[in-house]
Design an enzyme around this catalytic site. Structure first.
Site: not given
Lengths: 144, 393
Positions: B90, B338
């Site tokens: 991420c 996200h």
């Protein structure tokens, strides 16, 4: 006669004589600074030097650092199920599925004493059991 | 710590709307974000010297296991240039951004592109979940039954026990971020929620409910960086990269000693030291709220307050847009979205807009210093990757 138990992964634990009851986790200890790791490592993460790590067996009991009752599960696991982290006396924190209790919030408490158990974790693509380690509350083994 | 050969500035940013884009591929998302940043920077794309591409798990989702950057940049018209892929879970696009910064700071390149892109939505949640589980140590977690939200839920339980933090306080973070997301045209979720709605939404892993989780989605985000001494050829308001910090997870599963710092503390410390700026000087920040409770622990670990004090900030409105330390004015990961490879540059875009005064209804009053905290993956009890950047006007 008995099929040899198939392990989930190699190198993480031993089952002496193929016996789950005698099973233990395999870590490593630094002969220089005493740091213990799980899984076993070849380089001490504290000294950052090689050639000082030796295999060591780890305690079978520890305290529940925390847990989560998961309402969804990855492939091979069935929801709801519990995962947790257990602190062993060797200052090692182990992640595992939690066994031996209902998948509800009130069946576990942070700080509870837990013991390791070796049993089927999931199945391989041929439907064969893969043996792994789980931790369960000590009290759940009473009266068995 | 070493020294930079020269200073680096951001002259362009751009991002796609984060969300479910079944009609777009990673090529579309990367191209769209890239050209928004190029236009924003007023550069001739031919002058880009080097490109860093951040993407996490597209190999598992579409099969494009390697050369992702080269494949998408050809679509963007930029084939031939040196392209480096920076898969770091991420934090892939913060990593791309940091490498672009270093490339220019070294003196080798004048202008660089950093772009992040991800396509998590493949209409098969199990497939996406399996892909994201590879952002853990597969030998001892990924294959052992790890459930990502459960990992964060464990830490949240622990935090609540140690600090007295309540579920309602965690829900208030979620409420704040959704409210901010409504003001962000790029946000995936633009819907306000109440504390009650957050707590009553589907339980995922107590105390984490559905609304507290960042959604599955797609997106792209990009930045054009250049040497500070030529920045004003392109924009009158270049944003300076004052500090950068990066760390990998310190494997807290093997050392429970509280003296050890975790990856957030290490990365933040490096960025603060490099910039000569302290947490008290930061006017606005994007913090990695993959799940609502994480905003509290990260806020403390960055150094905005002491352990256990973060819930007080949400109670007193200090982390709202009008507060003393606005956090996640973009809506955060929970509401803005996200799409993991694009997340870091999405956060950087928000801070650049804030510092320029271009944040529209989310605008914080005259910010001079912004901070971006972007982590990736899990190793033991820590994030595998952590990047902290400090930007200033």
């Amino acid at each position: 006669m008995e099929n040899e138990l198939k392990k989930m992964a190699e190198g993480l634990f031993e089952l002496p004589n193929g016996s789950p009851e005698k099973g233990y986790l395999v870590g490593a200890k630094c002969t220089r600074c005493g740091t213990i790791t799980f899984p076993k490592r070849m380089v001490c993460p504290n000294c950052v030097k090689e050639d000082s790590m030796v295999e060591t067996s780890l305690s079978k009991r520890g305290r529940l650092y925390s847990f989560s009752v998961n309402q969804m599960a990855p492939e091979g696991f069935k929801a709801p199920y519990i995962t947790g982290k257990i602190d062993l006396p060797e200052k090692v924190r182990v992640f595992s599925v939690i066994a031996g209790c209902e998948p509800k919030e009130d069946t576990l408490e942070i700080g509870m004493e837990m013991e390791i158990v070796f049993e089927s974790l999931t199945k391989d693509k041929d439907g064969r059991d893969l043996i792994g380690y789980k931790f369960r509350p000590i009290s759940s083994s009473k009266g068995v | 710590m070493g020294r930079l050969a020269r200073e680096v500035a951001i002259i362009g940013v751009g991002m796609t709307k984060f969300g479910k884009h079944p009609d777009k591929t990673i090529k579309d998302l990367a191209r769209e974000a890239t050209w928004k940043a190029i236009r924003d920077a007023n550069v001739d794309a031919k002058d880009i010297g080097v490109i860093y591409c951040g993407n996490a798990v597209d190999g598992l989702l579409s099969g494009q296991e390697d050369i992702r950057g080269q494949v998408v940049m050809r679509e963007a018209g930029l084939a031939g240039k040196p392209i480096i892929n920076t898969p770091n879970a991420c934090a892939s696009s913060s990593t791309a951004f940091r490498e672009a910064w270093l490339a220019i700071a070294s003196g080798m390149y004048d202008i660089a592109l950093a772009v992040g892109f991800e396509k998590l939505y493949v209409d098969d949640t199990a497939k996406t979940t399996r892909a994201l589980a590879t952002c853990t140590d597969v030998a001892v977690e990924g294959n052992m039954g790890v459930f990502f939200p459960g990992m964060y839920a464990m830490e949240a339980k622990r935090y609540m026990l140690e600090t007295g933090c309540t579920k309602e306080q965690i829900a208030k973070v979620c409420v704040k971020n959704h409210k901010n997301g409504c003001l962000n045209p790029h946000a995936q979720i633009q819907q306000e929620v109440t504390v009650e709605e957050v707590l009553n939404s589907k339980m995922i892993a107590d105390p984490i409910t559905l609304y507290m989780c960042s959604p599955i989605g797609d997106g792209g985000a990009a930045a054009i960086l250049c040497a500070e001494n030529i920045a004003r050829r392109y924009r009158s308001d270049p944003i300076l990269i004052a500090g950068s910090g990066m760390a990998s997870g310190v494997f807290l599963d093997i050392d429970i000693d509280k003296e050890k710092k975790n990856s957030t503390e290490l990365a933040a410390r490096e960025a603060f030291e490099m910039s000569g700026i302290g947490p008290g000087d930061v006017n606005v920040a994007e913090v990695h709220d993959a799940f609502s409770p994480a905003e509290f622990t990260f806020f403390e670990e960055i150094g905005f307050c002491n352990k256990g004090e973060a819930p007080r900030f949400i109670e007193e409105g200090e982390t709202e847009i009008g507060g003393s330390i606005p956090i996640n004015t973009s809506g955060g990961l929970e509401s803005k979205g996200h799409p993991v490879g694009a997340t870091g540059l999405g956060m950087i875009s928000e801070i650049v807009w804030q510092l320029r005064g271009e944040a529209g209804k989310r605008q914080v009053k005259s910010p001079k210093v912004g901070l971006v905290h972007n982590g990736g993956g899990i190793i033991g009890g820590d994030n595998a990757v952590m990047c902290v950047h400090i930007l200033k006007r």
